[in-house]
Motif scaffolding. Structure first.
Motif, mmCIF file in Angstrom:
data_model
loop_
_atom_site.group_PDB
_atom_site.id
_atom_site.type_symbol
_atom_site.label_atom_id
_atom_site.label_comp_id
_atom_site.label_asym_id
_atom_site.label_seq_id
_atom_site.Cartn_x
_atom_site.Cartn_y
_atom_site.Cartn_z
ATOM 1 N N GLU A 121 0.838 -1.199 0.000
ATOM 2 C CA GLU A 121 0.000 0.000 0.000
ATOM 3 C C GLU A 121 0.882 1.262 0.000
ATOM 4 O OE1 GLU A 121 -3.235 -0.142 2.814
ATOM 5 O OE2 GLU A 121 -3.470 2.046 2.787
ATOM 6 N N ALA A 122 1.943 1.221 0.790
ATOM 7 C CA ALA A 122 2.829 2.390 0.919
ATOM 8 C C ALA A 122 3.531 2.733 -0.391
ATOM 9 C CB ALA A 122 3.867 2.135 2.008
ATOM 10 N N THR A 135 2.109 2.274 -3.522
ATOM 11 C CA THR A 135 1.145 2.363 -4.627
ATOM 12 C C THR A 135 0.719 3.818 -4.826
ATOM 13 O OG1 THR A 135 0.350 0.126 -4.217
ATOM 14 C CG2 THR A 135 -1.095 1.563 -5.495
ATOM 15 N N HIS A 136 1.147 4.384 -5.949
ATOM 16 C CA HIS A 136 0.814 5.779 -6.270
ATOM 17 C C HIS A 136 -0.669 5.878 -6.660
ATOM 18 C CE1 HIS A 136 0.793 9.476 -8.809
ATOM 19 N NE2 HIS A 136 1.656 9.878 -7.892
ATOM 20 N N GLN A 148 -3.835 3.129 -8.478
ATOM 21 C CA GLN A 148 -4.613 2.503 -7.408
ATOM 22 C C GLN A 148 -5.679 1.522 -7.892
ATOM 23 O OE1 GLN A 148 -6.507 5.404 -4.968
ATOM 24 N NE2 GLN A 148 -7.326 6.550 -6.679
ATOM 25 N N SER A 165 -4.292 3.595 -2.193
ATOM 26 C CA SER A 165 -3.016 4.155 -2.626
ATOM 27 C C SER A 165 -2.276 4.578 -1.369
ATOM 28 C CB SER A 165 -3.231 5.355 -3.545
ATOM 29 O OG SER A 165 -3.528 6.501 -2.770
ATOM 30 N N TYR A 166 -1.091 5.144 -1.542
ATOM 31 C CA TYR A 166 -0.294 5.476 -0.366
ATOM 32 C C TYR A 166 -0.758 6.725 0.379
ATOM 33 C CZ TYR A 166 2.404 8.804 -3.357
ATOM 34 O OH TYR A 166 2.805 9.826 -4.183
ATOM 35 N N GLU A 175 0.583 8.159 3.842
ATOM 36 C CA GLU A 175 1.423 9.362 3.710
ATOM 37 C C GLU A 175 1.008 10.414 4.742
ATOM 38 O OE1 GLU A 175 0.557 11.399 0.085
ATOM 39 O OE2 GLU A 175 1.562 13.204 0.788
ATOM 40 N N ILE A 196 6.585 9.024 -0.752
ATOM 41 C CA ILE A 196 6.800 7.602 -0.430
ATOM 42 C C ILE A 196 7.631 7.436 0.840
ATOM 43 C CG2 ILE A 196 6.320 6.571 -2.683
ATOM 44 C CD1 ILE A 196 9.257 6.558 -3.323
ATOM 45 N N SER A 247 4.839 7.786 3.431
ATOM 46 C CA SER A 247 3.944 6.623 3.496
ATOM 47 C C SER A 247 4.678 5.420 4.093
ATOM 48 C CB SER A 247 3.376 6.279 2.115
ATOM 49 O OG SER A 247 4.395 5.906 1.229
ATOM 50 N N ALA A 266 3.596 3.305 7.321
ATOM 51 C CA ALA A 266 3.469 1.835 7.314
ATOM 52 C C ALA A 266 4.277 1.213 8.454
ATOM 53 C CB ALA A 266 3.933 1.285 5.967
#
Lengths: 336, 336
Positions: B110-111, B113-114, B118, B123-124, B128, B219, B222, B226
């Motif tokens: 998940e962290a 995935t832009h 998605q 998405s992240y 984030e 990222i 995010s 995570a």
């Protein structure tokens, strides 16, 4: 505090040695086991009303002669006996109000010293900065888990509503935290009274229609900073935050701010609006639909408050205009 | 996890029952005691270079068929065997890079995935948001204790420099975190390369002269979000943050941004400057002292970057003008 871990698992030694940390939330668990009395949340349920009655007599400033050390110094404050007694009484009352007992009450003194009153360069500003970041994180974390399907944009709006100056100022005002503040601001008490009166009209949040005194929000943040250091425990800090800020604003109760609300209404109905900025001249904003004046807002405080108020007034006038139009259209429809 | 506390001190029961918390940092201690292997920081020291070599081969996208659950599912991912192997390999490499081993690697998916990529609205962005608030708090807390005498204004500037998009994008770029990202942005790789080249000129921070791709910063945030969920431990999260962001910018290395720096120089020397905003026309800013053009800045990215660059150029030209003036004054002084 990390010794047990290291003994059981020598491999983590190099990480621990590079640690350079003051982030020792886990410490608390061992402390509590050894000494249950150190669980610093006050378990007695105190009536807010009782505190509010007591607090009226608290306008005596807190002792100014305290030696502000970071050590755990509940029992050896370095100032004279009278000051000491008065200070202890005030601290105890404040501790009852917020349901948290300090190991180091000097942190509380720092948290309630406004920059206008500072001695030795100590004011609440550093604690406020720390408290702000902790509050932000705690609310984000709670809402992240409470609303697993809420889109990020909504999470951001929800957080803003729960940590903004008005929400915090409401908390300070509810528990009369301003009565404990050292300051030299001549207008402060008047501003607090004005704020208290103004929010009566808006039970949960005025959404920018009321201009809160920033200092009220600041002391909630500095208090959170002080508790986080004193307790060294995020759970404990969260208990106090949750208590101070309840009721938290939920997604169901999250409303649009007046400007967005007005724009959305106009867009849906094909109306073009414009603001006229008369802030510099007379502290006012005006809103026009076509060439008709539909709303006006004024504030002696912030520009954005005046603009919000103008939009808020305009909203109801626009609704009225739309309703009249609908009636005419309906009547004409029936007549044709 | 709170059972022991409660047994020893029943008075805290009402607080615990009202808890509604996911803020269970203390949990970690008991877990670790029961199972030292769960201390999730990787103790082996990994050479960044080695990772950088490996990472070049990682442009295969992470498996897209993962069942994203929040449960601890290291050993039962619900997708086919090939995907599973590839995914595990990538996760392990990333874990080595960041020196943290996930209990639930789906969080990592998940962290990374832009929003452009998605599926199922995952998405992240939520991670984030969480990571941003945690990072902000961790850095504030560290600096609060590391610099007990730093004024609040300086603490704020120092924090900004350590958590801003450029600092975070540098971390992502240093460890090639972008290679693990799921996305559908056609220009992204080029932007990352441009950024990597541009920062070579500024070893610590460009102070606004370089325009970082926001996704690189996202990222890192995010990932922090995570890790904080997976570890449920602020200390552990801090270890990774500290590793990713080092060297942190210290007060000694904190520089003024180009615009402030230029204004301060001019104020000290009684020079009046003005910016001419040509952003809309040609992406440029100009700086004038009296009617003389002293600096120009351009950027294809952000307006503020162009303005910073103009101030940066102007600064050196103004220094040159001042130095020439001083030489003339000096010569005239000697001649008279």
């Amino acid at each position: 505090m990390e010794v047990n871990k290291v003994e059981e698992n020598p491999a983590c030694l190099d990480i621990l040695s590079s640690q350079n940390l003051h982030l020792t939330e886990e410490m608390e668990v061992n402390e509590v086991k050894e000494n249950p009395a150190s669980l610093n949340i006050l378990s007695s349920q105190i009536e807010v009303n009782k505190v509010e009655e007591n607090v009226a007599s608290l306008n005596i400033p807190l002792s100014q002669n305290l030696h502000l050390t970071q050590e755990n110094s509940r029992n050896h404050l370095t100032h004279d006996d009278d000051d000491d007694k008065q200070w202890r009484r005030l601290v105890e009352e404040l501790e009852e109000t917020i349901r948290y007992k300090f190991k180091n009450p000097n942190l509380l003194h720092e948290a309630f010293t406004h920059p206008s009153f500072q001695q030795n360069n100590k004011s609440y500003e550093r604690l406020e900065l720390l408290g702000d970041s902790i509050l932000n994180m705690l609310i984000t974390k709670k809402q992240f888990f409470d609303y697993p399907n809420l889109p990020p944009g909504m999470l951001t709006k929800l957080r803003s509503a729960n940590v903004d100056n008005e929400k915090l100022a409401r908390a300070a005002s509810k528990y009369n935290l301003h009565n404990y503040l050292h300051h030299k601001m001549t207008l402060f008490e008047g501003q607090v009274k004005e704020f208290k009166d103004a929010i009566l009209e808006y039970p949960l949040h005025s959404l920018g229609l009321v201009d809160p005194p920033k200092t009220l929000a600041d002391i909630v943040e500095s208090l959170i900073g002080a508790i986080s250091i004193d307790s060294d425990c995020m759970n404990t800090t969260w208990q106090v935050v949750n208590f101070l800020l309840e009721p938290l604003i939920t997604p169901e109760k999250l409303e649009l701010n007046p400007i967005t609300k007005m724009y959305e209404l106009c867009q849906k109905n094909g109306l073009k609006t414009r603001f006229v900025d008369k802030w510099a001249e007379c502290g006012e904003f005006e809103v026009y639909v076509d060439e008709q004046l539909v709303g006006r807002g004024k504030s002696s405080g912030k520009k954005i408050t005046a603009k919000n108020r103008a939009a808020h007034n305009a909203y109801f006038k626009i609704l009225q205009i739309l309703s009249e139009k609908a009636t005419i259209a309906n009547r004409d429809g029936i007549e044709t």
